[in-house]
Design an enzyme around this catalytic site. Structure first.
Site, PDB file in Angstrom:
ATOM      1  N   ASN A 167       0.861  -1.234  -0.233  1.00  0.00           N
ATOM      2  CA  ASN A 167       0.093  -0.001   0.189  1.00  0.00           C
ATOM      3  C   ASN A 167       0.995   1.203   0.063  1.00  0.00           C
ATOM      4  OD1 ASN A 167      -1.672   2.148   0.706  1.00  0.00           O
ATOM      5  ND2 ASN A 167      -2.429   1.229   2.579  1.00  0.00           N
ATOM      6  N   LYS A 174       0.246   4.385  -0.186  1.00  0.00           N
ATOM      7  CA  LYS A 174      -0.323   5.492   0.422  1.00  0.00           C
ATOM      8  C   LYS A 174      -0.334   6.634  -0.463  1.00  0.00           C
ATOM      9  CE  LYS A 174      -0.187   2.962   4.847  1.00  0.00           C
ATOM     10  NZ  LYS A 174      -0.108   3.154   6.225  1.00  0.00           N
ATOM     11  N   HIS A 184      -9.479   1.294   4.577  1.00  0.00           N
ATOM     12  CA  HIS A 184      -8.643   1.488   5.441  1.00  0.00           C
ATOM     13  C   HIS A 184      -8.703   2.159   6.597  1.00  0.00           C
ATOM     14  CE1 HIS A 184      -4.153   2.484   6.361  1.00  0.00           C
ATOM     15  NE2 HIS A 184      -4.133   1.350   5.802  1.00  0.00           N
ATOM     16  N   GLU A 196      -6.902   4.579   8.019  1.00  0.00           N
ATOM     17  CA  GLU A 196      -6.930   6.021   7.537  1.00  0.00           C
ATOM     18  C   GLU A 196      -8.015   6.434   6.873  1.00  0.00           C
ATOM     19  OE1 GLU A 196      -3.165   5.336   5.523  1.00  0.00           O
ATOM     20  OE2 GLU A 196      -2.270   4.965   7.486  1.00  0.00           O
ATOM     21  N   GLU A 207      -5.773  -5.311  10.174  1.00  0.00           N
ATOM     22  CA  GLU A 207      -4.797  -4.058  10.776  1.00  0.00           C
ATOM     23  C   GLU A 207      -5.002  -3.278  11.859  1.00  0.00           C
ATOM     24  OE1 GLU A 207      -2.834  -2.806   6.721  1.00  0.00           O
ATOM     25  OE2 GLU A 207      -4.542  -1.764   6.750  1.00  0.00           O
ATOM     26  N   GLY A 209       2.152   2.094  10.707  1.00  0.00           N
ATOM     27  CA  GLY A 209       3.269   2.971  10.707  1.00  0.00           C
ATOM     28  C   GLY A 209       3.700   3.362  12.124  1.00  0.00           C
ATOM     29  N   SER A 219       2.919  -2.408  10.266  1.00  0.00           N
ATOM     30  CA  SER A 219       4.506  -2.469  10.589  1.00  0.00           C
ATOM     31  C   SER A 219       5.181  -3.618  10.224  1.00  0.00           C
ATOM     32  CB  SER A 219       5.086  -2.211  11.982  1.00  0.00           C
ATOM     33  OG  SER A 219       4.491  -0.714  12.236  1.00  0.00           O
TER      34      SER A 219
HETATM   35  P1  PGA Z   1       2.380   0.131   7.599  1.00  0.00           P
HETATM   36  O1  PGA Z   1       1.140   0.514   7.124  1.00  0.00           O
HETATM   37  O2  PGA Z   1       3.107  -1.073   7.103  1.00  0.00           O
HETATM   38  O3  PGA Z   1       3.265   1.217   7.410  1.00  0.00           O
HETATM   39  O4  PGA Z   1       2.294  -0.025   9.236  1.00  0.00           O
HETATM   40  C1  PGA Z   1       0.256  -0.735   6.992  1.00  0.00           C
HETATM   41  C2  PGA Z   1      -0.836  -0.201   6.229  1.00  0.00           C
HETATM   42  O5  PGA Z   1      -1.394   0.829   6.706  1.00  0.00           O
HETATM   43  O6  PGA Z   1      -1.505  -0.755   5.325  1.00  0.00           O
END
Ligand code: PGA
Length: 251
Positions: A9, A11, A95, A97, A167, A173, A213
């Protein structure tokens, strides 16, 4: 058998040149990957360029979001059929976010999943609890609500084109991955919930990815868990070598 999926992803990162450099760097590094489905999800504006770059590779293209209507006066939105037109086979939906910053709810997520499936796409349906919810002992309740709401009125047959991504919001993140056991416990719960909502057979065939992560250092342990069928990778998907190391976790 559930074929593992490693999805990147990207982003809100990568302009055209950066995206093309990343995908061209990645392709040779994952050429020998066997038995794993590889997906990348760039921003809308570079989908076409990335599609051209992956045309001779097994890498699949995903969008990071879609709208639920097919067309109309909806300024700024993108419909699933337009994503298919741009070369996408997959789309990330719900997601955390988007739930957190763009007011997505289980109801809108549900509409988006239905629209994506109708357009023939594979949906990557994201769920996960926040730290406050986990600390309050509400993890199972939250996952149950997100699954039930997101999958409302979606028939069992459609689940073939759906991937679930667990997730935990506190692991995204933050560099703070769920432990293998924490992730496995949640995945087993999700599989159980799918069995209740649909059937044991649907639960056993639906792929459930872990996200939060994921790094080259922790992918092996996660993938060794019985109910973890792949990963949705954010930060570590922005560099060809780290994403390739995750894709090639079996080596
Ligand atoms: P990350 O993000 O690997 O940077 O923690 C995962 C995601 O949001 O899909």
């Amino acid at each position: 058998m559930r074929k593992p999926v490693i999805a990147g992803n990207w982003k809100l990162y990568k302009t055209t040149d950066e995206a093309v450099a990343l995908i061209n760097g990645l392709i040779p590094l994952v050429k020998k990957a066997k038995g794993v489905e590889i997906v990348v999800a760039p921003v809308f504006t570079v989908l076409g360029k990335v599609k051209s770059a992956i045309s001779d590779s097994p890498i699949k293209l995903a969008a990071q979001n879609c709208f639920w209507e097919e067309e109309g006066a909806f300024t700024g939105e993108v419909a699933p059929k337009m994503l298919v037109d741009a070369g996408c086979s997959h789309v990330i939906i719900g997601h955390s976010e988007r739930r957190q910053y763009f007011a997505e709810t289980d109801g809108t997520v549900n509409r988006k999943i239905k629209a994506a499936l109708k357009a023939g796409m594979t949906g990557i349906f994201c769920i996960g609890e926040t730290l406050a919810e986990r600390d309050a002992g509400k993890t199972w309740e939250v996952l149950d609500r997100q699954l039930t709401g997101g999958l409302a009125e979606i028939p069992a047959k459609s689940l073939e084109a759906l991937i679930v991504a667990y997730e935990p919001v506190w692991a995204i993140g933050t560099g703070k991955t769920a432990t293998d056991d924490q992730a496995q416990e949640a995945h087993a719960f999700i599989r159980g919930a799918l069995a209740k909502l649909y059937s044991r057979q649907v639960a056993e065939t639906t792929r459930i990815l872990y996200g939060g992560s994921v790094k080259p250092e922790n992918i092996k342990g996660l993938m060794a868990m019985a109910d973890i069928d792949g990963a949705l990778v954010g930060g570590a998907s922005l560099k060809a070598d780290s994403f390739a190391a995750i894709v090639n976790y079996q080596e």
